[in-house]
Design a protein around this motif. Structure first.
Motif, PDB file in Angstrom:
ATOM      1  N   THR A 186       0.616  -1.339  -0.017  1.00  5.85           N
ATOM      2  CA  THR A 186      -0.111  -0.169  -0.068  1.00  5.85           C
ATOM      3  C   THR A 186       0.721   1.450   0.126  1.00  5.85           C
ATOM      4  O   THR A 186       0.591   2.260  -0.733  1.00  5.85           O
ATOM      5  CB  THR A 186      -0.820   0.003   1.365  1.00  5.85           C
ATOM      6  N   PHE A 187       1.963   1.077   0.906  1.00  8.10           N
ATOM      7  CA  PHE A 187       2.959   2.523   0.866  1.00  8.10           C
ATOM      8  C   PHE A 187       3.469   2.594  -0.343  1.00  8.10           C
ATOM      9  O   PHE A 187       3.730   3.756  -1.011  1.00  8.10           O
ATOM     10  CB  PHE A 187       3.882   2.092   1.886  1.00  8.10           C
ATOM     11  N   LEU A 188       4.091   1.671  -1.195  1.00 10.94           N
ATOM     12  CA  LEU A 188       4.720   1.947  -2.648  1.00 10.94           C
ATOM     13  C   LEU A 188       3.819   2.148  -3.377  1.00 10.94           C
ATOM     14  O   LEU A 188       4.189   3.151  -4.248  1.00 10.94           O
ATOM     15  CB  LEU A 188       5.155   0.218  -2.999  1.00 10.94           C
ATOM     16  N   LYS A 189       2.385   1.654  -3.474  1.00 10.49           N
ATOM     17  CA  LYS A 189       1.448   2.358  -4.389  1.00 10.49           C
ATOM     18  C   LYS A 189       1.367   3.663  -4.214  1.00 10.49           C
ATOM     19  O   LYS A 189       1.136   4.754  -5.086  1.00 10.49           O
ATOM     20  CB  LYS A 189       0.195   1.520  -4.248  1.00 10.49           C
ATOM     21  N   ALA A 196      22.194   8.357   6.473  1.00  6.89           N
ATOM     22  CA  ALA A 196      20.916   7.773   6.283  1.00  6.89           C
ATOM     23  C   ALA A 196      20.914   6.288   6.036  1.00  6.89           C
ATOM     24  O   ALA A 196      21.774   5.861   4.895  1.00  6.89           O
ATOM     25  CB  ALA A 196      20.110   8.450   5.462  1.00  6.89           C
ATOM     26  N   ARG A 197      20.063   5.650   6.388  1.00  4.76           N
ATOM     27  CA  ARG A 197      19.673   4.301   6.051  1.00  4.76           C
ATOM     28  C   ARG A 197      18.541   4.182   4.899  1.00  4.76           C
ATOM     29  O   ARG A 197      17.528   5.154   5.124  1.00  4.76           O
ATOM     30  CB  ARG A 197      19.137   3.422   7.077  1.00  4.76           C
ATOM     31  N   LEU A 198      18.570   3.591   3.888  1.00  3.47           N
ATOM     32  CA  LEU A 198      17.781   3.880   2.694  1.00  3.47           C
ATOM     33  C   LEU A 198      16.570   2.696   2.535  1.00  3.47           C
ATOM     34  O   LEU A 198      15.306   3.076   2.525  1.00  3.47           O
ATOM     35  CB  LEU A 198      18.545   4.068   1.376  1.00  3.47           C
ATOM     36  N   THR A 199      17.220   1.518   2.292  1.00  6.01           N
ATOM     37  CA  THR A 199      16.204   0.551   2.252  1.00  6.01           C
ATOM     38  C   THR A 199      16.537  -0.749   2.957  1.00  6.01           C
ATOM     39  O   THR A 199      17.755  -0.960   3.788  1.00  6.01           O
ATOM     40  CB  THR A 199      16.261   0.097   0.628  1.00  6.01           C
ATOM     41  N   THR A 200      15.735  -1.751   3.008  1.00  2.40           N
ATOM     42  CA  THR A 200      16.055  -3.061   3.358  1.00  2.40           C
ATOM     43  C   THR A 200      15.685  -4.083   2.368  1.00  2.40           C
ATOM     44  O   THR A 200      14.662  -3.902   1.565  1.00  2.40           O
ATOM     45  CB  THR A 200      15.441  -3.624   4.704  1.00  2.40           C
ATOM     46  N   GLU A 201      16.454  -5.114   1.964  1.00  2.00           N
ATOM     47  CA  GLU A 201      16.048  -6.062   1.028  1.00  2.00           C
ATOM     48  C   GLU A 201      16.613  -7.306   1.582  1.00  2.00           C
ATOM     49  O   GLU A 201      17.703  -7.474   2.129  1.00  2.00           O
ATOM     50  CB  GLU A 201      17.262  -5.597  -0.237  1.00  2.00           C
ATOM     51  N   TYR A 202      15.727  -8.431   1.350  1.00  2.00           N
ATOM     52  CA  TYR A 202      16.042  -9.681   1.872  1.00  2.00           C
ATOM     53  C   TYR A 202      16.759 -10.604   0.762  1.00  2.00           C
ATOM     54  O   TYR A 202      16.522 -10.260  -0.500  1.00  2.00           O
ATOM     55  CB  TYR A 202      14.860 -10.337   2.295  1.00  2.00           C
ATOM     56  N   GLU A 204      10.268   5.036  -8.171  1.00  2.00           N
ATOM     57  CA  GLU A 204      10.360   3.827  -9.273  1.00  2.00           C
ATOM     58  C   GLU A 204      11.256   3.036  -8.916  1.00  2.00           C
ATOM     59  O   GLU A 204      11.109   1.669  -9.246  1.00  2.00           O
ATOM     60  CB  GLU A 204      10.468   4.694 -10.518  1.00  2.00           C
ATOM     61  N   SER A 205      12.345   3.512  -8.556  1.00  2.46           N
ATOM     62  CA  SER A 205      13.478   2.459  -8.161  1.00  2.46           C
ATOM     63  C   SER A 205      13.044   1.267  -7.143  1.00  2.46           C
ATOM     64  O   SER A 205      13.385   0.365  -7.067  1.00  2.46           O
ATOM     65  CB  SER A 205      14.848   3.133  -7.774  1.00  2.46           C
ATOM     66  N   VAL A 206      12.523   2.034  -5.972  1.00  4.65           N
ATOM     67  CA  VAL A 206      12.186   1.043  -5.007  1.00  4.65           C
ATOM     68  C   VAL A 206      11.103  -0.062  -5.444  1.00  4.65           C
ATOM     69  O   VAL A 206      11.443  -1.123  -5.110  1.00  4.65           O
ATOM     70  CB  VAL A 206      11.374   2.037  -3.926  1.00  4.65           C
ATOM     71  N   VAL A 207      10.163   0.590  -6.352  1.00  2.00           N
ATOM     72  CA  VAL A 207       9.039  -0.455  -6.814  1.00  2.00           C
ATOM     73  C   VAL A 207       9.853  -1.604  -7.843  1.00  2.00           C
ATOM     74  O   VAL A 207       9.774  -2.762  -7.596  1.00  2.00           O
ATOM     75  CB  VAL A 207       8.007  -0.143  -7.693  1.00  2.00           C
ATOM     76  N   LYS A 208      10.643  -1.029  -8.591  1.00  2.00           N
ATOM     77  CA  LYS A 208      11.371  -2.010  -9.614  1.00  2.00           C
ATOM     78  C   LYS A 208      12.139  -2.924  -9.094  1.00  2.00           C
ATOM     79  O   LYS A 208      12.245  -4.080  -9.452  1.00  2.00           O
ATOM     80  CB  LYS A 208      12.115  -0.924 -10.577  1.00  2.00           C
ATOM     81  N   ASN A 209      12.856  -2.636  -7.905  1.00  2.00           N
ATOM     82  CA  ASN A 209      13.863  -3.573  -7.265  1.00  2.00           C
ATOM     83  C   ASN A 209      13.500  -4.421  -6.197  1.00  2.00           C
ATOM     84  O   ASN A 209      14.166  -5.027  -5.650  1.00  2.00           O
ATOM     85  CB  ASN A 209      15.077  -2.607  -7.066  1.00  2.00           C
ATOM     86  N   GLY A 210      12.192  -4.072  -5.836  1.00  2.00           N
ATOM     87  CA  GLY A 210      11.484  -4.747  -4.653  1.00  2.00           C
ATOM     88  C   GLY A 210      12.206  -4.350  -3.355  1.00  2.00           C
ATOM     89  O   GLY A 210      12.105  -5.194  -2.478  1.00  2.00           O
ATOM     90  N   TRP A 211      12.465  -3.259  -3.403  1.00  2.00           N
ATOM     91  CA  TRP A 211      13.127  -2.793  -1.928  1.00  2.00           C
ATOM     92  C   TRP A 211      12.056  -2.341  -1.070  1.00  2.00           C
ATOM     93  O   TRP A 211      10.962  -1.925  -1.509  1.00  2.00           O
ATOM     94  CB  TRP A 211      14.198  -1.709  -2.259  1.00  2.00           C
ATOM     95  N   THR A 212      12.301  -2.259   0.312  1.00  2.00           N
ATOM     96  CA  THR A 212      11.449  -2.031   1.241  1.00  2.00           C
ATOM     97  C   THR A 212      11.981  -0.500   1.862  1.00  2.00           C
ATOM     98  O   THR A 212      13.263  -0.558   2.433  1.00  2.00           O
ATOM     99  CB  THR A 212      11.363  -2.909   2.428  1.00  2.00           C
ATOM    100  N   PRO A 213      11.098   0.357   1.571  1.00  3.44           N
ATOM    101  CA  PRO A 213      11.708   1.671   2.204  1.00  3.44           C
ATOM    102  C   PRO A 213      11.977   1.684   3.652  1.00  3.44           C
ATOM    103  O   PRO A 213      11.209   1.017   4.325  1.00  3.44           O
ATOM    104  CB  PRO A 213      10.740   2.536   1.978  1.00  3.44           C
TER     105      PRO A 213
END
Length: 319
Positions: A5-8, A116-122, A281-290
């Motif tokens: 929901t956040f990404l949308k 700053a921390r930017l993203t989390t990815e598993y 756009e990069s967050v959505v494309k790469n499957g990153w969690t903000p």
């Protein structure tokens, strides 16, 4: 708010022009990427550079890749060459902390300035499409029979996928010391090794493997997330009976010796970049969690995570 929901919402805001932008700035930034091209840090660094320009806080961004030693080579160059430079940035993350723990380099992340921390990815584990192994269970069973016969490919020693592999071994009753881990200096090298069948199984962020998974050249068999991630059809290790969960966060640091005012200005620039259309756009494309966290809170987070990673690595027999 749910991640999807956040990404949308941020994409919709970006498309509608609701995210704040500035008039084009005259700042020329230098961004150190302490890894070879093609990996997660490279993707993050270049996405951040585009976002800084899209947000209007940077006129140009010059990139420099310096891979090796889990980012320690790039860190050393950044620390030594950028002292007091308010226009210098470096991407980093959990992998660098793991590398510092295992490699004990002469430089430390504490010499640079946390922004700053930017993203989390598993981490996602993949098999070559032609592999006779089809599932993570197959991998674990083969490792139980002969630990050395399973070659795990990933980032530098101490990377989160290395830690995850050691944790999987430990969960399976295999001595992590017997783990056959093959480190690579960049995502491109790891991908080539997996596609060429030079390693049994590979691990990295989903964004690095996505195109090969979609093309049927790799088979994703497990992800280190606590639960399934929206849009990523990969089962978690936990739902397969392997009690392993570990996230790979990424962030950005400034040069050593900058003033508090300069640090504050850089943090503001980075935060504005994360609100840009390009970053959304990069967050959505790469499957990153903000996962934006700034300043003193980010600095405290790094200290806690360093201690937590070290404890996990000791438990897994890596230290």
């Amino acid at each position: 708010m749910r991640r999807d929901t956040f990404l949308k919402s941020i994409v919709a805001m970006a498309a509608a022009g609701a995210l704040p932008t500035l008039a084009q700035a005259s700042t020329n930034l230098k961004l150190m990427i302490p890894a070879n091209p093609g990996g997660g840090w490279d993707l993050t660094g270049r996405a951040l550079g585009r976002a800084l320009q899209d947000a209007g806080v940077a006129a140009t961004v010059a990139y420099e890749n310096k891979g090796g030693a889990a980012g320690a080579l790039g860190l050393a160059q950044f620390v030594n060459a950028s002292k007091g430079d308010p226009n210098a940035l470096m991407v980093m993350g959990a992998v660098m902390l793991g590398g510092i723990i295992t490699g004990k380099p002469p430089v430390s992340i504490t010499q640079a300035t946390p922004l700053a921390r930017l993203t989390t990815e598993y981490n996602v584990f993949v098999l070559p499409a032609e592999s006779p192994l089809k599932t993570m269970k197959d991998v674990v069973e083969q490792m139980k029979r002969d630990p050395g016969s399973v070659k795990w490919g990933g980032g530098s020693r101490g990377a989160t996928e290395h830690i995850a592999a050691a944790m999987i071994a430990r969960e399976a009753g295999v001595d992590p010391v017997k783990l056959n881990y093959v480190p690579f200096r960049g995502g491109g090298e790891a991908v080539a090794a997996i596609l060429g069948g030079n390693v049994t199984i590979g691990g990295s962020g989903y964004s690095e493997f996505q195109q090969y998974i979609d093309a049927g050249k790799m088979r994703a068999v497990g992800i280190t997330a606590p639960e399934r991630i929206k849009g990523i059809a990969v089962p978690t290790l936990k739902e397969q009976g392997i009690n392993v969960e570990i996230g790979n966060w990424r962030g950005v640091y400034g040069a050593p010796g900058i003033t508090p005012e300069q640090r504050k200005a850089l943090i503001e620039m980075v935060v504005k970049a994360t609100r840009s259309k390009a970053w959304a756009e990069s967050v959505v494309k790469n499957g990153w969690t903000p996962a934006v966290l700034t300043g003193a809170e980010f600095e405290a987070f790094v200290e806690r995570d360093f201690a937590s990673l070290r404890a996990t690595m000791v438990k897994a027999g890596m230290v």
